[in-house]
Design a protein around this motif. Structure first.
Motif, mmCIF file in Angstrom:
data_model
loop_
_atom_site.group_PDB
_atom_site.id
_atom_site.type_symbol
_atom_site.label_atom_id
_atom_site.label_comp_id
_atom_site.label_asym_id
_atom_site.label_seq_id
_atom_site.Cartn_x
_atom_site.Cartn_y
_atom_site.Cartn_z
ATOM 1 N N ALA A 242 0.914 -1.057 -0.345
ATOM 2 C CA ALA A 242 -0.220 -0.429 -0.160
ATOM 3 C C ALA A 242 0.856 1.245 -0.111
ATOM 4 C CB ALA A 242 -0.787 0.296 1.358
ATOM 5 N N LEU A 243 2.305 1.058 1.001
ATOM 6 C CA LEU A 243 2.957 2.298 0.666
ATOM 7 C C LEU A 243 3.147 2.808 -0.491
ATOM 8 C CD1 LEU A 243 4.391 5.118 1.976
ATOM 9 C CD2 LEU A 243 6.354 3.090 2.595
ATOM 10 N N GLY A 244 3.496 1.529 -0.938
ATOM 11 C CA GLY A 244 4.209 1.496 -3.367
ATOM 12 C C GLY A 244 2.827 2.624 -3.461
ATOM 13 N N VAL A 245 1.990 1.990 -3.604
ATOM 14 C CA VAL A 245 0.684 2.753 -4.324
ATOM 15 C C VAL A 245 0.634 3.959 -4.471
ATOM 16 C CG1 VAL A 245 -2.217 2.529 -4.823
ATOM 17 C CG2 VAL A 245 -0.233 0.352 -4.539
ATOM 18 N N LEU A 246 0.752 4.361 -3.124
ATOM 19 C CA LEU A 246 0.468 5.736 -2.619
ATOM 20 C C LEU A 246 1.727 6.497 -2.830
ATOM 21 C CD1 LEU A 246 -0.314 5.221 1.429
ATOM 22 C CD2 LEU A 246 -1.710 6.234 0.473
ATOM 23 N N ARG A 247 2.948 5.612 -3.109
ATOM 24 C CA ARG A 247 4.018 7.186 -3.797
ATOM 25 C C ARG A 247 3.403 6.614 -5.278
ATOM 26 N NH1 ARG A 247 9.849 8.541 -2.848
ATOM 27 N NH2 ARG A 247 10.315 9.471 -4.961
ATOM 28 N N ALA A 248 3.334 6.080 -5.834
ATOM 29 C CA ALA A 248 3.310 5.491 -7.153
ATOM 30 C C ALA A 248 1.723 6.614 -7.754
ATOM 31 C CB ALA A 248 2.531 4.537 -7.508
ATOM 32 N N LEU A 249 0.738 6.717 -6.518
ATOM 33 C CA LEU A 249 0.024 7.677 -7.569
ATOM 34 C C LEU A 249 0.356 9.412 -7.066
ATOM 35 C CD1 LEU A 249 -3.476 5.494 -5.337
ATOM 36 C CD2 LEU A 249 -2.643 5.418 -8.171
ATOM 37 N N HIS A 250 0.774 9.411 -5.957
ATOM 38 C CA HIS A 250 1.387 10.651 -5.010
ATOM 39 C C HIS A 250 1.942 11.442 -7.461
ATOM 40 C CE1 HIS A 250 3.121 14.215 -3.613
ATOM 41 N NE2 HIS A 250 4.200 13.683 -4.082
ATOM 42 N N GLU A 251 3.011 10.517 -7.514
ATOM 43 C CA GLU A 251 4.129 10.922 -8.616
ATOM 44 C C GLU A 251 2.705 11.479 -9.979
ATOM 45 O OE1 GLU A 251 7.235 8.360 -9.015
ATOM 46 O OE2 GLU A 251 7.879 8.977 -7.200
ATOM 47 N N ARG A 254 -2.621 11.630 -8.885
ATOM 48 C CA ARG A 254 -3.979 11.140 -8.257
ATOM 49 C C ARG A 254 -4.278 11.206 -6.936
ATOM 50 N NH1 ARG A 254 -6.340 7.586 -12.573
ATOM 51 N NH2 ARG A 254 -8.164 8.096 -11.123
ATOM 52 N N THR A 255 -5.157 12.559 -6.680
ATOM 53 C CA THR A 255 -4.934 12.481 -4.820
ATOM 54 C C THR A 255 -5.590 11.401 -4.002
ATOM 55 O OG1 THR A 255 -6.398 14.139 -5.195
ATOM 56 C CG2 THR A 255 -4.058 14.724 -4.953
ATOM 57 N N VAL A 256 -4.695 11.074 -2.714
ATOM 58 C CA VAL A 256 -5.213 10.445 -1.884
ATOM 59 C C VAL A 256 -5.890 10.961 -0.511
ATOM 60 C CG1 VAL A 256 -5.091 8.063 -0.608
ATOM 61 C CG2 VAL A 256 -4.181 8.185 -3.052
ATOM 62 N N PRO A 257 -7.193 10.916 -0.011
ATOM 63 C CA PRO A 257 -7.965 9.932 -0.806
ATOM 64 C C PRO A 257 -9.178 11.139 -1.597
ATOM 65 C CG PRO A 257 -8.834 10.413 1.124
ATOM 66 C CD PRO A 257 -7.760 11.451 0.971
ATOM 67 N N ASP A 258 -9.093 12.180 -2.095
ATOM 68 C CA ASP A 258 -9.559 12.451 -2.784
ATOM 69 C C ASP A 258 -10.500 12.618 -4.716
ATOM 70 O OD1 ASP A 258 -9.978 14.417 -1.094
ATOM 71 O OD2 ASP A 258 -8.204 15.769 -2.124
ATOM 72 N N GLU A 259 -9.258 11.709 -5.275
ATOM 73 C CA GLU A 259 -9.663 10.915 -6.174
ATOM 74 C C GLU A 259 -9.534 9.176 -6.074
ATOM 75 O OE1 GLU A 259 -7.634 12.689 -9.746
ATOM 76 O OE2 GLU A 259 -6.296 13.301 -8.396
ATOM 77 N N ILE A 260 -9.011 8.931 -4.972
ATOM 78 C CA ILE A 260 -8.649 7.478 -4.881
ATOM 79 C C ILE A 260 -8.129 6.495 -3.430
ATOM 80 C CG2 ILE A 260 -6.962 5.431 -5.592
ATOM 81 C CD1 ILE A 260 -6.399 6.315 -7.913
#
Length: 331
Positions: A242-251, A254-260
């Protein structure tokens, strides 16, 4: 022992009672005997004690990947519970994830004269072909023994239902899943429960992505997820992915949790310090380790001889990484 008895001015039987931590010795006498032991450098003879008690005072643990959060926490809890019960712990790490490697680890521990062994399985094994030492008490943690050995595990399905249900209740049309490896019991159970929960809710079931429990594999999967327009919720099978997913979405912007929304599993100590703090499923590995020791001691003391299963209930921890779908990411 005779020398200790002479120096302390007590009988050899009293020295034996102190050495075996019996409670039928008054404190003043115990103090004298312990002082004599220290002065003479006395150490109880383990082999002689085993002849008298029938026990070696040691438990064995076999585990894959002791660096993994769950395995490390379970091992620490086993060691603490064993110490409290008067046992030491001998550990054997297994690199090759094969039945042959596990058999070899069991042989080594048997030669070290342990009273029983905990197998922290993690990866899938054919326990019917292990041919473990006869009459050796065995407990399996985090595995599927086919009822051959007593087993301790989390209710993986319940934990998964709680987190996937949470995301659906927030209003997400479906939940994408990043699974652990194909050869992991925990990953299989979480993936199956994820799919079952979606089907029961009438939600679309998207193709599963696979990782290897590491943040790097989560990052690679996250880069793929970031490019899928209808992704609004992701359930990763552990917190590191999940930590890796957060980093990839940030790059990818894609904002978390507003978009995903992103949720994990395990509740590692760092999860509440992720950005944003991670919604996850808490697993109490200390309880699992203690249950393993309890089941093992029951076998050693002949209070239980047959297979059994203890299930530990996980709990959902909701933090800031999940929210209702909104804005550009809402579908």
């Amino acid at each position: 022992m005779a020398e200790v008895a002479a120096k302390a001015g007590v009988s050899s039987q009293t020295v034996s009672r102190v050495a075996n931590n019996r409670d039928n010795v008054d404190e003043a006498t115990r103090a004298k005997v312990l002082a004599a032991m220290q002065a003479l450098g006395y150490r109880p003879n383990a082999a002689a004690r085993a002849l008298v008690t029938g026990k070696f005072g040691a438990l064995g643990v076999v585990s894959f990947d002791v660096g993994a959060h769950g395995n490390a926490r379970t091992l620490a809890a086993i060691a603490e519970a064993a110490r409290e019960a008067g046992f030491s712990v001998n550990f054997m790490g297994v690199r090759a994830q094969t039945e042959a490697a596990v058999r070899q680890a069991f042989r080594h521990l048997t030669l070290q004269s342990v009273d029983g062994i905990v197998l922290i399985e993690s990866q899938m094994l054919d326990t019917s072909s292990l041919h473990l030492p006869a009459n050796m008490p065995v407990v399996v943690a985090d595995g599927d023994t086919g009822h051959q050995y007593p087993n301790v595990d989390f209710d993986q399905a319940r934990g998964t239902r709680s987190v996937v249900g949470h995301l659906l209740e927030l209003g997400h049309r479906t939940v994408y899943h990043l699974s652990g490896p194909h050869d992991s019991f925990a990953a299989q159970r979480r993936a199956a429960a994820w799919e079952h929960t979606l089907v029961a809710a009438g939600a679309p079931v998207r193709p599963v992505l696979y990782g290897d429990w590491t943040a790097e594999s989560g990052y690679l999967a996250g880069r793929t997820l970031a490019q899928i327009p209808d992704v609004t919720a992701v359930f990763a099978a552990n917190d590191q992915m999940a930590l890796g997913v957060l980093r990839a979405l940030h790059e990818a912007g894609r904002t978390v949790p507003d978009e995903i929304s992103v949720a994990g599993f395990d509740d590692v100590p760092e999860a509440r310090f992720f950005e944003p703090p991670l919604t996850t499923v808490h697993q109490d590995f200390d309880i699992v380790g203690r249950h393993c020791v309890t089941l093992l001691l029951e076998q050693i003391e002949r209070r239980s001889g047959g297979p059994g299963k203890l299930t530990v209930e996980p709990t959902l921890v909701v933090r800031a990484s999940t929210a209702p779908p909104s804005g550009a990411g809402e579908r």
